[in-house]
Design an enzyme around this catalytic site. Sequence first.
Site, PDB file in Angstrom:
ATOM      1  N   TYR A   1       0.826  -1.205   0.000  1.00 24.22           N
ATOM      2  CA  TYR A   1       0.000   0.000   0.000  1.00 24.22           C
ATOM      3  C   TYR A   1       0.857   1.251   0.000  1.00 24.22           C
ATOM      4  O   TYR A   1       2.077   1.196   0.192  1.00 24.22           O
ATOM      5  CB  TYR A   1      -0.959   0.003   1.194  1.00 24.22           C
TER       6      TYR A   1
ATOM      7  N   ARG B   1       8.059   4.402  -4.580  1.00 23.31           N
ATOM      8  CA  ARG B   1       8.122   3.484  -3.434  1.00 23.31           C
ATOM      9  C   ARG B   1       7.152   2.327  -3.631  1.00 23.31           C
ATOM     10  O   ARG B   1       7.448   1.181  -3.291  1.00 23.31           O
ATOM     11  CB  ARG B   1       7.830   4.242  -2.123  1.00 23.31           C
TER      12      ARG B   1
ATOM     13  N   ARG C   1      -7.199 -21.365  -1.353  1.00 21.20           N
ATOM     14  CA  ARG C   1      -6.255 -20.891  -0.327  1.00 21.20           C
ATOM     15  C   ARG C   1      -4.952 -21.677  -0.400  1.00 21.20           C
ATOM     16  O   ARG C   1      -4.752 -22.638   0.332  1.00 21.20           O
ATOM     17  CB  ARG C   1      -6.869 -20.986   1.073  1.00 21.20           C
TER      18      ARG C   1
ATOM     19  N   HIS D   1      -0.794 -20.989  -0.474  1.00 18.35           N
ATOM     20  CA  HIS D   1       0.199 -19.936  -0.240  1.00 18.35           C
ATOM     21  C   HIS D   1       0.895 -19.518  -1.540  1.00 18.35           C
ATOM     22  O   HIS D   1       1.213 -18.352  -1.730  1.00 18.35           O
ATOM     23  CB  HIS D   1       1.269 -20.412   0.748  1.00 18.35           C
TER      24      HIS D   1
ATOM     25  N   LYS E   1       6.337  -1.752   2.017  1.00 21.14           N
ATOM     26  CA  LYS E   1       5.145  -1.180   2.653  1.00 21.14           C
ATOM     27  C   LYS E   1       4.006  -2.184   2.484  1.00 21.14           C
ATOM     28  O   LYS E   1       3.130  -2.044   1.620  1.00 21.14           O
ATOM     29  CB  LYS E   1       4.821   0.201   2.048  1.00 21.14           C
TER      30      LYS E   1
ATOM     31  N   GLU F   1      12.594   2.548  13.886  1.00 21.90           N
ATOM     32  CA  GLU F   1      11.597   3.559  13.501  1.00 21.90           C
ATOM     33  C   GLU F   1      10.420   3.483  14.456  1.00 21.90           C
ATOM     34  O   GLU F   1      10.465   2.746  15.450  1.00 21.90           O
ATOM     35  CB  GLU F   1      11.150   3.343  12.055  1.00 21.90           C
TER      36      GLU F   1
HETATM   37  N1  PDD Z   1       2.732   5.166   7.762  1.00 22.70           N
HETATM   38  N2  PDD Z   1       7.497   3.822   8.923  1.00 22.70           N
HETATM   39  C1  PDD Z   1       6.338   3.154   9.019  1.00 22.70           C
HETATM   40  C2  PDD Z   1       6.353   1.784   9.620  1.00 22.70           C
HETATM   41  C3  PDD Z   1       5.138   3.741   8.568  1.00 22.70           C
HETATM   42  O1  PDD Z   1       3.985   3.053   8.656  1.00 22.70           O
HETATM   43  C4  PDD Z   1       5.171   5.061   8.028  1.00 22.70           C
HETATM   44  C5  PDD Z   1       3.949   5.749   7.535  1.00 22.70           C
HETATM   45  C6  PDD Z   1       6.409   5.722   7.954  1.00 22.70           C
HETATM   46  C7  PDD Z   1       6.535   7.107   7.386  1.00 22.70           C
HETATM   47  O2  PDD Z   1       6.345   7.132   5.986  1.00 22.70           O
HETATM   48  P1  PDD Z   1       5.806   8.425   5.229  1.00 22.70           P
HETATM   49  O3  PDD Z   1       6.645   9.571   5.674  1.00 22.70           O
HETATM   50  O4  PDD Z   1       6.015   8.100   3.800  1.00 22.70           O
HETATM   51  O5  PDD Z   1       4.360   8.606   5.612  1.00 22.70           O
HETATM   52  C8  PDD Z   1       7.543   5.065   8.401  1.00 22.70           C
HETATM   53  C9  PDD Z   1       1.560   5.658   7.113  1.00 22.70           C
HETATM   54  C10 PDD Z   1       1.255   7.070   7.362  1.00 22.70           C
HETATM   55  C11 PDD Z   1       0.407   4.705   7.420  1.00 22.70           C
HETATM   56  O6  PDD Z   1       0.651   3.522   7.485  1.00 22.70           O
HETATM   57  O7  PDD Z   1      -0.720   5.153   7.558  1.00 22.70           O
END
Ligand code: PDD
Length: 287
Positions: A31, A50, A103, A105, A150, A182
């Site tokens: 996402y 990204r 289902r 994997h 992501k 983070e």
């Molecule tokens: N999340 N690290 C993680 C684990 C995140 O989920 C996010 C952002 C960031 C920062 O990324 P960016 O600056 O591109 O928003 C770092 C978004 C906002 C979310 O999951 O809703």
Amino acid sequence: MSAYLNGEFLPLAEARISVLDRGFVFGDGVYELVPVYSKKPFRLDEHLRRLQGSLDNIRLANPHGVAEWRELILRLIDLQDFADQSLYIQVTRGTPDEGQSPRDHAFPKGVPPTVFMFAQPLVTATPEQKAVGVCAVTAADNRWLRCNIKAISLLANILLRQQAVDADCAETVMLRDGFLTEGAASNIFVVKDGVLMAPPPSNLMLTGITYDVVLELASAHGIPHEVRVISEAELRAADELWMTSSTKEVMAIVKLDAAPVGAGVPGPLAQRMDGLYQAFKQQVMRT
Ligand code: PDD
């Protein structure tokens, strides 16, 4: 609220997918979340880049080229009746056809990905909230080793973030092997003796679009900064801590595990960077 699903624009409440969608069954998808100011997407090319990286990493072909994505996104933005938006994009590995095991994997064969997007009003922190800052807790980063993707499978992040919520705080700051990675849904910056520090991009964190903007602004405005590993001791001895994300922007963390960070109020560099960030947004929106 309007949504987009597999080629169709429709009211969000009417968007339907199969319960066998791999996003639903396996969390098999990726996402993006794009902030939109005054109906203009912020850093869209970077978000799409990204997204491409996430898709490459999960071996899912991108269903759209950049120009196509841009067109769909701009149309969706235009359909909303609010100007500042948080635009969510999700691509999953789709729904297996009848005749394929519902289902398994293993990747299904010849199945188109599911593409879903919707926008909701973007709620950013008010100047009053920024003047107060937020508290955070720390936790061991027990996620997998591919945090640069992501991925929609956010169970670990959700459980970690809930630890902050349970402590009436805004974020969980994660440490892996004694080093800062983070936040559960943000990147973390540390300030010490006037130097801004951030952990280096790696498979242990998601490199935020906001993270990149903050570092660009630091360079452009001569703010001393270092991208390097940050130890737990350095985290706890920080003069300032910030969380950054598309929705939180630059937010000062003033308490960590109930101990004050620096003076226990948002520091001067956080305030300066927030000002630079807001000005940068305005400038981008005018072009
Ligand atoms: N999340 N690290 C993680 C684990 C995140 O989920 C996010 C952002 C960031 C920062 O990324 P960016 O600056 O591109 O928003 C770092 C978004 C906002 C979310 O999951 O809703």
